[in-house]
Motif scaffolding. Structure first.
Motif, PDB file in Angstrom:
ATOM      1  N   PHE A 261       0.837  -1.200   0.000  1.00  0.00           N
ATOM      2  CA  PHE A 261       0.000   0.000   0.000  1.00  0.00           C
ATOM      3  C   PHE A 261       0.880   1.260   0.000  1.00  0.00           C
ATOM      4  CE2 PHE A 261      -2.722   3.272   1.707  1.00  0.00           C
ATOM      5  CZ  PHE A 261      -3.984   2.980   1.215  1.00  0.00           C
ATOM      6  N   GLN A 262       1.868   1.254   0.872  1.00  0.00           N
ATOM      7  CA  GLN A 262       2.762   2.408   0.954  1.00  0.00           C
ATOM      8  C   GLN A 262       3.575   2.563  -0.334  1.00  0.00           C
ATOM      9  OE1 GLN A 262       2.680   4.525   3.468  1.00  0.00           O
ATOM     10  NE2 GLN A 262       4.176   5.873   2.478  1.00  0.00           N
ATOM     11  N   GLU A 263       3.975   1.421  -0.926  1.00  0.00           N
ATOM     12  CA  GLU A 263       4.740   1.464  -2.180  1.00  0.00           C
ATOM     13  C   GLU A 263       3.921   2.078  -3.302  1.00  0.00           C
ATOM     14  OE1 GLU A 263       6.939  -1.698  -5.226  1.00  0.00           O
ATOM     15  OE2 GLU A 263       6.218  -2.340  -3.248  1.00  0.00           O
ATOM     16  N   VAL A 264       2.680   1.621  -3.446  1.00  0.00           N
ATOM     17  CA  VAL A 264       1.804   2.174  -4.487  1.00  0.00           C
ATOM     18  C   VAL A 264       1.537   3.655  -4.222  1.00  0.00           C
ATOM     19  CG1 VAL A 264      -0.504   2.040  -5.492  1.00  0.00           C
ATOM     20  CG2 VAL A 264       0.769  -0.047  -5.011  1.00  0.00           C
ATOM     21  N   LYS A 265       1.336   3.979  -2.950  1.00  0.00           N
ATOM     22  CA  LYS A 265       1.080   5.381  -2.612  1.00  0.00           C
ATOM     23  C   LYS A 265       2.277   6.262  -2.964  1.00  0.00           C
ATOM     24  CE  LYS A 265      -0.003   8.340   1.347  1.00  0.00           C
ATOM     25  NZ  LYS A 265      -0.231   8.387   2.807  1.00  0.00           N
ATOM     26  N   ASP A 266       3.488   5.788  -2.627  1.00  0.00           N
ATOM     27  CA  ASP A 266       4.699   6.558  -2.958  1.00  0.00           C
ATOM     28  C   ASP A 266       4.883   6.658  -4.464  1.00  0.00           C
ATOM     29  OD1 ASP A 266       5.124   6.842  -0.278  1.00  0.00           O
ATOM     30  OD2 ASP A 266       6.547   5.155  -0.137  1.00  0.00           O
ATOM     31  N   ALA A 267       4.638   5.546  -5.181  1.00  0.00           N
ATOM     32  CA  ALA A 267       4.787   5.574  -6.641  1.00  0.00           C
ATOM     33  C   ALA A 267       3.802   6.545  -7.271  1.00  0.00           C
ATOM     34  CB  ALA A 267       4.588   4.161  -7.194  1.00  0.00           C
ATOM     35  N   ALA A 268       2.574   6.533  -6.775  1.00  0.00           N
ATOM     36  CA  ALA A 268       1.568   7.449  -7.326  1.00  0.00           C
ATOM     37  C   ALA A 268       1.959   8.907  -7.043  1.00  0.00           C
ATOM     38  CB  ALA A 268       0.203   7.140  -6.731  1.00  0.00           C
ATOM     39  N   LYS A 269       2.447   9.157  -5.833  1.00  0.00           N
ATOM     40  CA  LYS A 269       2.870  10.515  -5.492  1.00  0.00           C
ATOM     41  C   LYS A 269       4.054  10.957  -6.347  1.00  0.00           C
ATOM     42  CE  LYS A 269       4.182  13.333  -1.516  1.00  0.00           C
ATOM     43  NZ  LYS A 269       4.493  13.330  -0.066  1.00  0.00           N
ATOM     44  N   LEU A 270       5.027  10.018  -6.550  1.00  0.00           N
ATOM     45  CA  LEU A 270       6.192  10.343  -7.373  1.00  0.00           C
ATOM     46  C   LEU A 270       5.794  10.603  -8.814  1.00  0.00           C
ATOM     47  CD1 LEU A 270       9.261  10.592  -7.550  1.00  0.00           C
ATOM     48  CD2 LEU A 270       9.373   8.133  -7.953  1.00  0.00           C
ATOM     49  N   ALA A 271       4.893   9.733  -9.331  1.00  0.00           N
ATOM     50  CA  ALA A 271       4.440   9.925 -10.706  1.00  0.00           C
ATOM     51  C   ALA A 271       3.685  11.245 -10.852  1.00  0.00           C
ATOM     52  CB  ALA A 271       3.562   8.757 -11.122  1.00  0.00           C
ATOM     53  N   LYS A 272       2.905  11.563  -9.830  1.00  0.00           N
ATOM     54  CA  LYS A 272       2.161  12.818  -9.874  1.00  0.00           C
ATOM     55  C   LYS A 272       3.114  14.005  -9.877  1.00  0.00           C
ATOM     56  CE  LYS A 272      -1.440  15.348  -7.421  1.00  0.00           C
ATOM     57  NZ  LYS A 272      -2.325  15.372  -6.247  1.00  0.00           N
ATOM     58  N   ASP A 273       4.152  13.918  -9.026  1.00  0.00           N
ATOM     59  CA  ASP A 273       5.122  15.012  -8.988  1.00  0.00           C
ATOM     60  C   ASP A 273       5.857  15.138 -10.313  1.00  0.00           C
ATOM     61  OD1 ASP A 273       4.353  15.486  -6.413  1.00  0.00           O
ATOM     62  OD2 ASP A 273       6.001  14.313  -5.507  1.00  0.00           O
ATOM     63  N   LYS A 274       6.266  13.987 -10.892  1.00  0.00           N
ATOM     64  CA  LYS A 274       6.976  14.019 -12.176  1.00  0.00           C
ATOM     65  C   LYS A 274       6.099  14.591 -13.283  1.00  0.00           C
ATOM     66  CE  LYS A 274      10.273  10.254 -11.443  1.00  0.00           C
ATOM     67  NZ  LYS A 274      10.708   8.924 -11.923  1.00  0.00           N
ATOM     68  N   SER A 275       4.849  14.132 -13.308  1.00  0.00           N
ATOM     69  CA  SER A 275       3.956  14.640 -14.360  1.00  0.00           C
ATOM     70  C   SER A 275       3.725  16.132 -14.192  1.00  0.00           C
ATOM     71  CB  SER A 275       2.639  13.885 -14.327  1.00  0.00           C
ATOM     72  OG  SER A 275       1.978  14.127 -13.091  1.00  0.00           O
ATOM     73  N   GLN A 276       3.639  16.574 -12.942  1.00  0.00           N
ATOM     74  CA  GLN A 276       3.451  18.009 -12.714  1.00  0.00           C
ATOM     75  C   GLN A 276       4.688  18.802 -13.155  1.00  0.00           C
ATOM     76  OE1 GLN A 276       2.379  18.929  -8.734  1.00  0.00           O
ATOM     77  NE2 GLN A 276       1.990  21.099  -9.121  1.00  0.00           N
ATOM     78  N   GLU A 277       5.893  18.266 -12.849  1.00  0.00           N
ATOM     79  CA  GLU A 277       7.115  18.946 -13.274  1.00  0.00           C
ATOM     80  C   GLU A 277       7.242  18.976 -14.792  1.00  0.00           C
ATOM     81  OE1 GLU A 277      10.278  16.957 -11.371  1.00  0.00           O
ATOM     82  OE2 GLU A 277       9.830  17.730  -9.342  1.00  0.00           O
ATOM     83  N   LYS A 278       6.935  17.809 -15.415  1.00  0.00           N
ATOM     84  CA  LYS A 278       7.022  17.755 -16.876  1.00  0.00           C
ATOM     85  C   LYS A 278       5.975  18.639 -17.516  1.00  0.00           C
ATOM     86  CE  LYS A 278       9.091  13.174 -17.024  1.00  0.00           C
ATOM     87  NZ  LYS A 278       8.924  11.770 -17.449  1.00  0.00           N
ATOM     88  N   GLY A 279       4.841  18.717 -16.896  1.00  0.00           N
ATOM     89  CA  GLY A 279       3.802  19.611 -17.444  1.00  0.00           C
ATOM     90  C   GLY A 279       4.248  21.063 -17.368  1.00  0.00           C
ATOM     91  N   ASP A 280       4.847  21.400 -16.232  1.00  0.00           N
ATOM     92  CA  ASP A 280       5.349  22.769 -16.096  1.00  0.00           C
ATOM     93  C   ASP A 280       6.459  23.036 -17.108  1.00  0.00           C
ATOM     94  OD1 ASP A 280       3.577  23.111 -14.041  1.00  0.00           O
ATOM     95  OD2 ASP A 280       5.052  22.658 -12.449  1.00  0.00           O
ATOM     96  N   THR A 281       7.347  22.034 -17.293  1.00  0.00           N
ATOM     97  CA  THR A 281       8.443  22.203 -18.277  1.00  0.00           C
ATOM     98  C   THR A 281       7.889  22.341 -19.683  1.00  0.00           C
ATOM     99  OG1 THR A 281       9.853  20.847 -16.879  1.00  0.00           O
ATOM    100  CG2 THR A 281      10.571  21.178 -19.144  1.00  0.00           C
ATOM    101  N   LEU A 282       6.902  21.529 -20.013  1.00  0.00           N
ATOM    102  CA  LEU A 282       6.288  21.597 -21.346  1.00  0.00           C
ATOM    103  C   LEU A 282       5.623  22.929 -21.577  1.00  0.00           C
ATOM    104  CD1 LEU A 282       4.646  18.169 -22.218  1.00  0.00           C
ATOM    105  CD2 LEU A 282       6.009  19.610 -23.694  1.00  0.00           C
ATOM    106  N   SER A 283       4.916  23.394 -20.564  1.00  0.00           N
ATOM    107  CA  SER A 283       4.227  24.681 -20.734  1.00  0.00           C
ATOM    108  C   SER A 283       5.219  25.814 -20.908  1.00  0.00           C
ATOM    109  CB  SER A 283       3.307  24.930 -19.531  1.00  0.00           C
ATOM    110  OG  SER A 283       4.075  25.022 -18.351  1.00  0.00           O
ATOM    111  N   ASN A 284       6.295  25.747 -20.131  1.00  0.00           N
ATOM    112  CA  ASN A 284       7.328  26.793 -20.292  1.00  0.00           C
ATOM    113  C   ASN A 284       7.990  26.722 -21.665  1.00  0.00           C
ATOM    114  OD1 ASN A 284       6.889  27.729 -17.711  1.00  0.00           O
ATOM    115  ND2 ASN A 284       8.409  26.309 -16.801  1.00  0.00           N
ATOM    116  N   HIS A 285       8.283  25.484 -22.115  1.00  0.00           N
ATOM    117  CA  HIS A 285       8.919  25.321 -23.412  1.00  0.00           C
ATOM    118  C   HIS A 285       8.014  25.775 -24.542  1.00  0.00           C
ATOM    119  CE1 HIS A 285      11.621  23.652 -26.404  1.00  0.00           C
ATOM    120  NE2 HIS A 285      10.570  22.975 -26.942  1.00  0.00           N
ATOM    121  N   SER A 286       6.737  25.474 -24.437  1.00  0.00           N
ATOM    122  CA  SER A 286       5.804  25.891 -25.493  1.00  0.00           C
ATOM    123  C   SER A 286       5.645  27.397 -25.512  1.00  0.00           C
ATOM    124  CB  SER A 286       4.442  25.215 -25.276  1.00  0.00           C
ATOM    125  OG  SER A 286       3.888  25.609 -24.037  1.00  0.00           O
TER     126      SER A 286
END
Length: 289
Positions: A39-64
């Motif tokens: 449970f904790q592993e899935v929770k951490d993975a989901a949080k990490l993926a969410k953080d990565k997607s948010q960072e990549k989204g911010d990077t994409l928006s800045n790049h565009s």
């Protein structure tokens, strides 16, 4: 959502958005620990993926934004005159983000499937708990009824014990009465035997009493003879001296006989009195019995 161990075989977590608390029971503490780690592993993975997607989204928006500021005419031309393949083409980071999103979607779907499975199991557990509660309530009602029946049975048992004690006391008294009756029966037989002996003695005394009239007759005849002898004594004075000794002997015998007769009459009277008292005692004993 934080998974918490509430006991050795049970854990729960809360969904604040849905205002719901979920709980799971396990067969052993090891399964509970393994589930908590996953449970904790899935929770951490989901949080990490969410953080990565948010960072990549911010990077994409800045790049565009930077790309739009540098070559607005080219972008407009490509967007207007480009093909469908060109329209959907992305950078390598976007492809990586897409794959990461796909993986997260699969994880979320897997989590949803697992959650549905757990919800089904939870519902089954709730139904089982409800059945157990109903059974427990029914058992409690049965226990109350059994307690009442037990109390009634105990009261009946106490009443029966008292009756048994009374009957035992009555039986004891009856046995004592039987013993007394047996003793009285033996005593009555002894008294009957004594009575028969007394009756035999009385019969003997009656037989002896029958001789008394004969003796009295003999006495009277002797007296008559004595009178005749006295009358003849005048005529036979000569014979008086000779017969005087015979007369004295006869008188002495008569006196002895009268004394014996008097003694015999006294003994007979005593025996009759004893027999009369004996009969009175026997009659009283029969009345008491």
């Amino acid at each position: 959502m934080t998974f918490t161990k509430t006991s050795q075989k049970f854990g729960q977590w809360a969904d604040s958005r849905a205002n719901t608390v979920f709980g799971l029971g396990f067969a052993s503490e090891q399964q509970l620990t393994k589930f908590a780690e996953k449970f904790q592993e899935v929770k951490d993975a989901a949080k990490l993926a969410k953080d990565k997607s948010q960072e990549k989204g911010d990077t994409l928006s800045n790049h565009s934004q930077e790309s739009g500021r540098e070559t607005p005419s080219a972008n407009q031309a490509s967007s207007i005159n480009g093909t469908d393949d060109e329209k959907i083409s992305f950078s390598p980071e976007t492809a990586q983000l897409k794959s990461e999103n796909e993986r997260l979607k699969s994880c979320v779907e897997q989590s949803n499937t697992t959650a549905k499975k757990y919800e089904t199991e939870l519902q089954t557990l709730k139904e089982s708990n409800a059945r157990l509660v109903d059974a427990l309530q029914e058992s409690s009602a049965n226990v109350e009824s059994w307690k009442k029946e037990l109390t009634v049975c105990q009261e009946e048992s106490e009443t029966l014990r008292k009756k048994i004690g009374e009957l035992e006391a009555q039986c004891k008294e009856a046995n004592q009465e039987k013993q007394r009756n047996a003793q009285l029966t033996v005593r009555v037989k002894e008294l009957e035997a004594e009575l028969q002996e007394k009756e035999q003695e009385l019969e003997n005394l009656r037989r002896q009493a029958e001789i008394i009239p004969q003796l009295m007759g003999e006495c009277e005849s002797i007296t008559a003879k004595l009178k005749v002898a006295e009358s003849k004594n005048k005529e036979l004075e000569g014979r008086i001296e000779g017969l005087q000794m015979d007369i004295d002997d006869s008188r002495q015998k008569q006196g002895n006989m009268k004394g014996e007769l008097k003694k015999f009459m006294d003994v007979l009277d005593g025996k009759l009195d004893e027999l009369h008292e004996f009969r009175q005692g026997l009659a009283k004993l029969g009345v008491d019995n």
